[in-house]
Design a protein around this motif. Structure first.
Motif, PDB file in Angstrom:
ATOM      1  N   LYS A   2       7.063  56.528  18.972  1.00 14.43           N
ATOM      2  CA  LYS A   2       5.725  55.971  19.280  1.00 14.43           C
ATOM      3  C   LYS A   2       5.471  54.443  19.395  1.00 14.43           C
ATOM      4  O   LYS A   2       6.182  53.818  18.439  1.00 14.43           O
ATOM      5  N   LEU A   3       4.762  53.934  20.521  1.00 15.18           N
ATOM      6  CA  LEU A   3       4.684  52.787  20.713  1.00 15.18           C
ATOM      7  C   LEU A   3       2.845  51.800  20.257  1.00 15.18           C
ATOM      8  O   LEU A   3       2.371  53.350  20.200  1.00 15.18           O
ATOM      9  N   ARG A   4       3.134  50.841  19.192  1.00  7.53           N
ATOM     10  CA  ARG A   4       1.835  50.808  19.454  1.00  7.53           C
ATOM     11  C   ARG A   4       0.983  49.680  20.310  1.00  7.53           C
ATOM     12  O   ARG A   4       1.273  49.114  20.681  1.00  7.53           O
ATOM     13  N   PHE A  42      -1.440  41.856  22.898  1.00  8.63           N
ATOM     14  CA  PHE A  42      -0.712  42.660  22.603  1.00  8.63           C
ATOM     15  C   PHE A  42       0.985  42.988  22.646  1.00  8.63           C
ATOM     16  O   PHE A  42       1.066  42.951  23.924  1.00  8.63           O
ATOM     17  N   GLY A  44       3.848  46.001  21.350  1.00  5.76           N
ATOM     18  CA  GLY A  44       5.157  47.006  20.321  1.00  5.76           C
ATOM     19  C   GLY A  44       6.262  46.813  20.921  1.00  5.76           C
ATOM     20  O   GLY A  44       6.599  47.225  21.972  1.00  5.76           O
ATOM     21  N   ASN A  65       4.943  58.254  25.212  1.00  5.47           N
ATOM     22  CA  ASN A  65       3.959  57.579  25.051  1.00  5.47           C
ATOM     23  C   ASN A  65       3.462  57.841  26.665  1.00  5.47           C
ATOM     24  O   ASN A  65       4.348  57.188  27.582  1.00  5.47           O
ATOM     25  N   ASP A 260       0.948  39.662  13.240  1.00  2.80           N
ATOM     26  CA  ASP A 260       1.725  40.629  13.431  1.00  2.80           C
ATOM     27  C   ASP A 260       2.560  41.042  14.814  1.00  2.80           C
ATOM     28  O   ASP A 260       2.770  42.072  14.791  1.00  2.80           O
TER      29      ASP A 260
END
Length: 275
Positions: A2-4, A42, A44, A65, A260
């Protein structure tokens, strides 16, 4: 795998976003921003497993995803690779693109040769991507544009060179290879990639290119981009030969980026500044 991704990103509003799927030999990142706010960024990433092929890893990530099936304002597949060559408009020919590519990269079996026209540079960027990966992505994604990771940086740094008097060298350190890009008042003086095993390999080519281009030890500048530990290690030696050095990352282009989030600088340049 899974990707953020933001909770706010859905199939219903995805056309309000520009995104980049960044591919390198060891993994994949999914980054984007709202077109109404380029600082709303964003990103990830996932690392490919050693026991699974790259193509199978890409397929697994795609099916895990939902965001890969959305329709976006712009969707880029950004390839990080040392298998590229920059060809001026005056000598480029569509029918000869494989021949032009083979001058620099003899072993091109299993590759799809992508041609990206960079109008601002009056040049064509030819690069290779795994053929099976390309075939899967082009039939699975909605209207993707395949680009090389250096293309937004070439445009960004060429524009910057119009404003700066001295020559500028950019050293982009990747995993196992690095790129050297040199500019002077808007002119591209040098673009090439080199494989390396030790810091000494990087030092050799930097100093060799400096000598070939007649870099002034006091006025001209070298910018380092990439792994900070590797950049700092190389800079500690180069500083004895070139006086003006610096090291920067994606934060230099987007100060509002969350702590982050750490995408490649090429991705930020692409999504914030465009092509």
């Amino acid at each position: 795998m899974k990707l953020r991704v933001p909770i706010a990103l859905t199939a219903d509003n995805s056309e309000n976003y520009d995104v980049s799927i960044r591919l390198w030999s060891g993994g994949l990142s999914f980054s984007g921003c709202r077109i109404s706010d380029r600082d709303d960024f964003f990103s990830g990433d996932v690392v490919f497993g050693n026991d699974i092929s790259v193509v199978q890893s890409i397929k697994d990530i795609y099916f895990d995803n939902q965001c890969f099936s959305y329709s976006y304002n712009k969707l880029y597949v950004t390839c990080v690779s040392d298998r590229y060559t920059l060809v001026p408009d005056v000598i480029y020919s569509e029918k000869d693109k494989e021949l032009l590519f083979s001058y620099c990269h003899k072993d091109d079996k299993g590759l799809k040769i992508i041609v990206q026209h960079i109008e601002k540079l009056n040049s064509w960027l030819l690069f290779g991507i795994d053929l099976k990966a390309y075939e899967f992505l082009v039939r699975s994604l909605v209207n993707p544009s395949f680009i090389h990771a250096l293309s937004p940086l070439l445009i960004l740094w060429q524009e910057k060179s119009f404003q700066d008097y001295p020559k500028q060298m950019y050293v982009v350190i990747n995993d196992g290879f690095f790129d050297i890009l040199c500019f002077e008042r808007g002119d591209i003086l040098f673009v090439n990639s080199f494989r390396f095993e030790t810091d000494n390999d990087i030092l050799y080519f930097i100093l060799y290119v400096c000598k070939q281009l007649g870099f002034n030890q006091l006025d001209d500048v070298i910018h380092f981009v990439g792994d900070k530990l590797k950049c700092n290690s190389v800079m500690s030696v180069v500083k004895d030969y070139i006086g003006r050095l610096d090291c920067f990352d994606a934060k230099s282009l987007n100060q509002k980026m969350p702590l982050d989030v750490n995408p490649g600088i090429d991705t930020v340049a692409l999504l914030k500044c465009g092509l």
